[in-house]
Design an enzyme around this catalytic site. Structure first.
Site, short mmCIF file in Angstrom:
data_model
loop_
_atom_site.label_atom_id
_atom_site.label_comp_id
_atom_site.label_asym_id
_atom_site.label_seq_id
_atom_site.Cartn_x
_atom_site.Cartn_y
_atom_site.Cartn_z
N HIS A 24 4.30 9.29 12.92
CA HIS A 24 3.42 8.23 13.24
C HIS A 24 4.31 7.26 13.82
O HIS A 24 5.51 7.01 13.57
CB HIS A 24 2.40 8.03 12.10
CG HIS A 24 3.34 7.39 10.82
ND1 HIS A 24 4.14 7.86 10.28
CD2 HIS A 24 2.64 6.13 10.36
CE1 HIS A 24 4.29 7.29 9.31
NE2 HIS A 24 3.59 6.04 9.12
N HIS A 56 1.02 -1.23 0.13
CA HIS A 56 -0.08 0.01 -0.12
C HIS A 56 0.98 1.28 -0.11
O HIS A 56 0.27 2.28 -0.38
CB HIS A 56 -1.01 -0.11 1.02
CG HIS A 56 -0.20 0.05 2.58
ND1 HIS A 56 0.41 -0.97 3.04
CD2 HIS A 56 -0.05 1.24 3.39
CE1 HIS A 56 0.94 -0.61 4.28
NE2 HIS A 56 0.52 0.75 4.37
O1 LIG Z 1 0.71 -2.53 7.46
C1 LIG Z 1 1.35 -2.04 8.05
O2 LIG Z 1 2.39 -2.80 8.69
C2 LIG Z 1 1.36 -0.48 8.74
C3 LIG Z 1 0.22 -0.01 8.14
C4 LIG Z 1 0.25 1.51 8.40
C5 LIG Z 1 -0.37 2.08 9.21
C6 LIG Z 1 -0.60 3.45 9.85
C7 LIG Z 1 0.22 4.36 8.90
C8 LIG Z 1 1.00 3.58 7.93
O3 LIG Z 1 2.15 4.68 7.27
C9 LIG Z 1 1.04 2.33 7.72
O4 LIG Z 1 1.90 1.82 6.78
FE LIG Z 2 3.62 3.49 6.08
#
Ligand SMILES: O=C(O)CCc1cccc(O)c1O
Ligand SMILES: [Fe+2]
Length: 329
Positions: free
Chosen positions: A179, A115
């Site tokens: 984050h 993603h």
């Molecule tokens: O699937 C994962 O390991 C993390 C997913 C994910 C969650 C919040 C902010 C992000 O930037 C992110 O990538």
């Molecule tokens: Fe991420």
């Protein structure tokens, strides 16, 4: 031919959680500004700097940087799966220019991306095959990490090469800002998870669903203030955005990874994708930010920003609304 830039935070929650209508409206406005900017620039190709979250890169062999000559999205969190349309000669040129500059990056003829790479392509361009894309993996998750200065140098080397190319090239950076996402670490994961971080054995659909559920639960807890994730840091985020807008990119060279983590959380290393993209734009000459949105959004576990920029003094088609949306909360 001109370069242009669009950097944005990604979050699986962006398409999963439903923020309050006012917030949703301003997020959608910011994303539509980015989409309009890209459409007006009308790039021939995209060069994408993106992290991975143990979906394409594993500890059996973990590079810091990798250019995909062939690549495919794995389709996590409902993002589009499938083959990228990679312009091979341009990808090879990017790799050679980085190597010539002393950046020992890897190349892959079977790169898998998640993603972190696909969401911005969907949001800004409408899909992972909407344009030819050179995907560049920037390790932002898997310790040990090199210094953020190296991401700046990578971007600079690639930008110097792209500036001499005939194509219209849109640079995209994906990630951050502050984050602390619930991504497993080799040091703290239970044995079965650690094993997967090493081997990359395919997840079962049950495991994939558990991961999605865990991220959703973490975001809900975080938004409710009942999680122990590190808080977002809008002051740090805003300072970073100002720094990128003014072009003083060398300032990041003195930032230690420890300091970044203390200030902005373990996943803030993803801002190295922004640094690389801006350094690439800067290598082609002066630039100006044309739109910027920022808000700390706990529901997304993200200091969430969308920024567009273009070279100064290069005429482009009108890019529509350039008002500043959103503010620090
Ligand atoms: O699937 C994962 O390991 C993390 C997913 C994910 C969650 C919040 C902010 C992000 O930037 C992110 O990538
Ligand atoms: Fe991420």
């Amino acid at each position: 031919m001109p370069l242009a830039l669009c950097c944005l935070s990604h979050s699986p929650l962006l398409d999963i959680s439903t923020p309050k209508p006012d917030l949703l409206a301003e997020i959608n406005l910011a994303l539509s500004q980015a989409r309009n900017f890209a459409a007006a620039f009308d790039p021939d190709v995209v060069v994408l700097f993106a992290p991975d979250h143990y979906n394409g890169f594993f500890y059996k062999l973990m590079p810091q940087f990798c250019i995909g000559y062939e690549a495919s999205g794995i389709g996590d969190y409902g993002t589009e799966a499938g083959e990228f349309d990679v312009p091979r000669e341009l990808a090879e040129g990017c790799a050679q220019s980085a190597l010539d500059a002393g950046i020992d990056l890897a190349v892959s003829l079977k790169m898998e991306v998640d993603h972190g790479a696909v969401q911005p392509l969907e949001k800004v361009l409408g899909g992972l095959r909407a344009k030819p894309v050179v995907p560049i993996f920037v390790n932002s998750v898997a310790a040990p990490l090199g210094p953020i200065a190296r991401a700046r140098r990578l971007g600079e080397a690639i930008g110097e090469y792209l500036a001499r190319r005939p194509e219209r090239i849109l640079l995209i950076g994906s990630g951050g800002l502050s984050h602390d996402a619930p991504v497993p670490t080799l040091a703290s994961a239970p044995a079965d998870v650690a094993e997967r971080l090493i081997t990359g054995n395919a997840m079962t659909s049950t495991q994939r669903q558990e991961r999605t559920d865990r991220v959703i639960a973490a975001a809900n807890d975080f938004a409710a203030g009942t999680d122990n994730l590190r808080p977002l840091n809008p002051v740090w985020d805003r300072a970073l955005l100002d720094l990128l807008a003014t072009g003083n990119l060398e300032a990041v060279d003195s930032w230690s990874n420890k300091w970044i983590e203390e200030q902005a959380g373990g996943s803030a290393h993803e801002v190295r994708t922004w640094v690389a993209a801006f350094a690439a734009l800067a290598a082609a000459g002066g630039y100006e930010v044309t739109s910027q949105y920022y808000r700390a959004i706990p529901e997304f576990i993200a200091g969430f920003a969308v920024t567009t920029a273009r070279p100064t003094g290069v005429s482009m088609k009108p890019i529509g609304d350039t008002t500043q949306a959103g503010e620090v909360n």
